[in-house]
Design a protein around this motif. Structure first.
Motif, mmCIF file in Angstrom:
data_model
loop_
_atom_site.group_PDB
_atom_site.id
_atom_site.type_symbol
_atom_site.label_atom_id
_atom_site.label_comp_id
_atom_site.label_asym_id
_atom_site.label_seq_id
_atom_site.Cartn_x
_atom_site.Cartn_y
_atom_site.Cartn_z
ATOM 1 N N ARG A 2 118.878 17.540 -15.089
ATOM 2 C CA ARG A 2 118.836 16.089 -15.249
ATOM 3 C C ARG A 2 117.456 15.553 -14.925
ATOM 4 O O ARG A 2 116.935 14.684 -15.637
ATOM 5 N N ALA A 3 116.855 16.036 -13.845
ATOM 6 C CA ALA A 3 115.512 15.595 -13.467
ATOM 7 C C ALA A 3 114.481 16.070 -14.482
ATOM 8 O O ALA A 3 113.537 15.340 -14.811
ATOM 9 N N GLU A 4 114.641 17.286 -14.996
ATOM 10 C CA GLU A 4 113.727 17.825 -15.992
ATOM 11 C C GLU A 4 113.726 16.975 -17.252
ATOM 12 O O GLU A 4 112.700 16.860 -17.934
ATOM 13 N N PHE A 5 114.872 16.396 -17.567
ATOM 14 C CA PHE A 5 114.975 15.564 -18.772
ATOM 15 C C PHE A 5 114.539 14.137 -18.502
ATOM 16 O O PHE A 5 113.690 13.598 -19.208
ATOM 17 N N TRP A 6 115.124 13.498 -17.498
ATOM 18 C CA TRP A 6 114.934 12.073 -17.327
ATOM 19 C C TRP A 6 113.550 11.709 -16.812
ATOM 20 O O TRP A 6 112.971 10.694 -17.223
ATOM 21 N N SER A 7 112.977 12.508 -15.914
ATOM 22 C CA SER A 7 111.683 12.177 -15.323
ATOM 23 C C SER A 7 110.584 12.010 -16.375
ATOM 24 O O SER A 7 109.887 10.981 -16.382
ATOM 25 N N PRO A 8 110.379 12.975 -17.281
ATOM 26 C CA PRO A 8 109.335 12.776 -18.301
ATOM 27 C C PRO A 8 109.656 11.668 -19.296
ATOM 28 O O PRO A 8 108.749 10.969 -19.759
ATOM 29 N N VAL A 9 110.929 11.487 -19.636
ATOM 30 C CA VAL A 9 111.304 10.414 -20.555
ATOM 31 C C VAL A 9 111.023 9.058 -19.916
ATOM 32 O O VAL A 9 110.460 8.151 -20.547
ATOM 33 N N GLN A 10 111.418 8.912 -18.649
ATOM 34 C CA GLN A 10 111.161 7.664 -17.934
ATOM 35 C C GLN A 10 109.664 7.397 -17.819
ATOM 36 O O GLN A 10 109.210 6.261 -18.024
ATOM 37 N N LEU A 11 108.908 8.435 -17.511
ATOM 38 C CA LEU A 11 107.458 8.284 -17.387
ATOM 39 C C LEU A 11 106.844 7.883 -18.728
ATOM 40 O O LEU A 11 105.956 7.022 -18.785
ATOM 41 N N SER A 12 107.320 8.480 -19.817
ATOM 42 C CA SER A 12 106.821 8.132 -21.150
ATOM 43 C C SER A 12 107.089 6.668 -21.465
ATOM 44 O O SER A 12 106.223 5.966 -21.997
ATOM 45 N N ALA A 169 95.021 13.394 -18.741
ATOM 46 C CA ALA A 169 95.922 13.113 -17.616
ATOM 47 C C ALA A 169 96.578 14.367 -17.056
ATOM 48 O O ALA A 169 97.129 14.349 -15.948
ATOM 49 N N GLY A 170 96.573 15.444 -17.814
ATOM 50 C CA GLY A 170 97.197 16.677 -17.347
ATOM 51 C C GLY A 170 98.697 16.691 -17.594
ATOM 52 O O GLY A 170 99.247 15.857 -18.312
ATOM 53 N N ASN A 171 99.364 17.644 -16.965
ATOM 54 C CA ASN A 171 100.805 17.825 -17.139
ATOM 55 C C ASN A 171 101.450 18.060 -15.776
ATOM 56 O O ASN A 171 102.019 19.109 -15.496
ATOM 57 N N ILE A 172 101.334 17.040 -14.924
ATOM 58 C CA ILE A 172 101.811 17.137 -13.546
ATOM 59 C C ILE A 172 103.220 16.561 -13.459
ATOM 60 O O ILE A 172 103.392 15.355 -13.660
ATOM 61 N N PRO A 173 104.225 17.372 -13.191
ATOM 62 C CA PRO A 173 105.600 16.868 -13.126
ATOM 63 C C PRO A 173 105.747 15.709 -12.141
ATOM 64 O O PRO A 173 105.260 15.780 -11.016
ATOM 65 N N GLY A 174 106.400 14.647 -12.603
ATOM 66 C CA GLY A 174 106.623 13.490 -11.750
ATOM 67 C C GLY A 174 105.459 12.534 -11.661
ATOM 68 O O GLY A 174 105.599 11.425 -11.136
ATOM 69 N N ARG A 175 104.289 12.934 -12.181
ATOM 70 C CA ARG A 175 103.108 12.082 -12.092
ATOM 71 C C ARG A 175 102.517 11.770 -13.463
ATOM 72 O O ARG A 175 102.320 10.606 -13.806
ATOM 73 N N THR A 176 102.238 12.797 -14.241
ATOM 74 C CA THR A 176 101.630 12.581 -15.562
ATOM 75 C C THR A 176 102.356 13.338 -16.667
ATOM 76 O O THR A 176 101.886 13.335 -17.804
ATOM 77 N N GLN A 177 103.466 13.974 -16.331
ATOM 78 C CA GLN A 177 104.189 14.755 -17.342
ATOM 79 C C GLN A 177 105.083 13.837 -18.182
ATOM 80 O O GLN A 177 106.159 13.455 -17.766
ATOM 81 N N THR A 178 104.607 13.503 -19.366
ATOM 82 C CA THR A 178 105.379 12.688 -20.287
ATOM 83 C C THR A 178 106.313 13.581 -21.098
ATOM 84 O O THR A 178 106.254 14.811 -20.997
ATOM 85 N N ALA A 179 107.169 12.973 -21.913
ATOM 86 C CA ALA A 179 108.127 13.748 -22.707
ATOM 87 C C ALA A 179 107.440 14.750 -23.634
ATOM 88 O O ALA A 179 107.863 15.913 -23.709
ATOM 89 N N PRO A 180 106.387 14.356 -24.380
ATOM 90 C CA PRO A 180 105.723 15.335 -25.247
ATOM 91 C C PRO A 180 105.147 16.525 -24.491
ATOM 92 O O PRO A 180 105.266 17.672 -24.936
ATOM 93 N N THR A 181 104.512 16.270 -23.331
ATOM 94 C CA THR A 181 103.958 17.384 -22.562
ATOM 95 C C THR A 181 105.076 18.217 -21.928
ATOM 96 O O THR A 181 104.931 19.424 -21.759
#
Length: 218
Positions: A2-12, A169-181
């Motif tokens: 759930r976190a793997e899915f929602w976190s990047p989507v929310q960030l995007s 921005a990189g690919n930092i989970p929870g910080r800069t990891q958007t859905a595409p990354t």
């Protein structure tokens, strides 16, 4: 999962929502300034505005690193001002999304403003409407269809930005990891289940946005 899915989507969604504010403001401003104007060098300036549409994302990312990196005067100024560099931060993702989405908003806004009957604007000027009042109460309402369509397309483009964001921005989970990354990382690590969920989500959002634009323009 759930976190793997929602976190990047929310960030995007958060990144796209903030970037669209800058995109709409700058797109409306430059679109209005360039509409129905003829001057030497206009073609060169418009080509510059539209470059992010055709440049490879890696080139856009490289240029952002050059401009905002720690070795540039502007990058050092930002680091001095905020006590941290802008690269590999949430704001770096916003900047990347803003740059790649701006051309769509600019082109749509300019087209909308150019479609306005000049007699209407001239009549408003005669009635005493100043620059800002004319823009907000006459020009924008008359071009609102193109502006909304441009805003939706720009939001979709910001939401799907990948290459420049990954570099800048990189690919930092929870910080800069958007859905595409996150999709890229999921495929690279063999986690096809989460990749498919993210892909389906992005397709769904993009489809709804494009359908909305089609309805607005029809």
């Amino acid at each position: 999962m759930r976190a793997e899915f929602w976190s990047p989507v929310q960030l995007s969604l958060e990144v796209a929502s903030v970037s669209i504010i800058f995109v709409v403001i700058t797109g409306l401003l430059f679109g209005r300034l360039m509409a129905n104007k003829k001057f030497r060098g206009k073609a060169v300036l418009e080509t510059f505005f539209l470059l992010p549409l055709v440049l490879p994302p890696t080139v856009v990312g490289f240029l952002l690193i050059v401009i905002f990196g720690r070795n540039s005067p502007f990058g050092r100024f930002i680091e001095w001002l905020f006590n941290q560099p802008v690269m590999f931060t949430w704001w770096a993702a916003v900047i990347a999304s803003t740059v790649v989405a701006f051309p769509l908003m600019y082109q749509s806004a300019k087209t909308g403003f150019e479609s306005i009957d000049q007699d209407i604007e001239n009549a408003a000027r005669v009635d005493g409407a100043g620059g800002i009042k004319l823009f907000m109460l006459v020009s924008v309402p008359l071009a609102i269809q193109s502006i909304i369509a441009g805003g939706i397309l720009s939001f979709a483009r910001a939401l799907g930005e990948f290459g420049a964001t990954l570099m800048f921005a990189g690919n930092i989970p929870g910080r800069t990891q958007t859905a595409p990354t996150a999709i890229y990382l999921a495929i690279d690590s063999g986690n096809m289940h989460i990749a498919w969920i993210l892909v389906a989500c992005m397709i769904g959002i993009s489809f709804i946005m494009l359908l909305t634009v089609h309805v607005i323009r029809s």
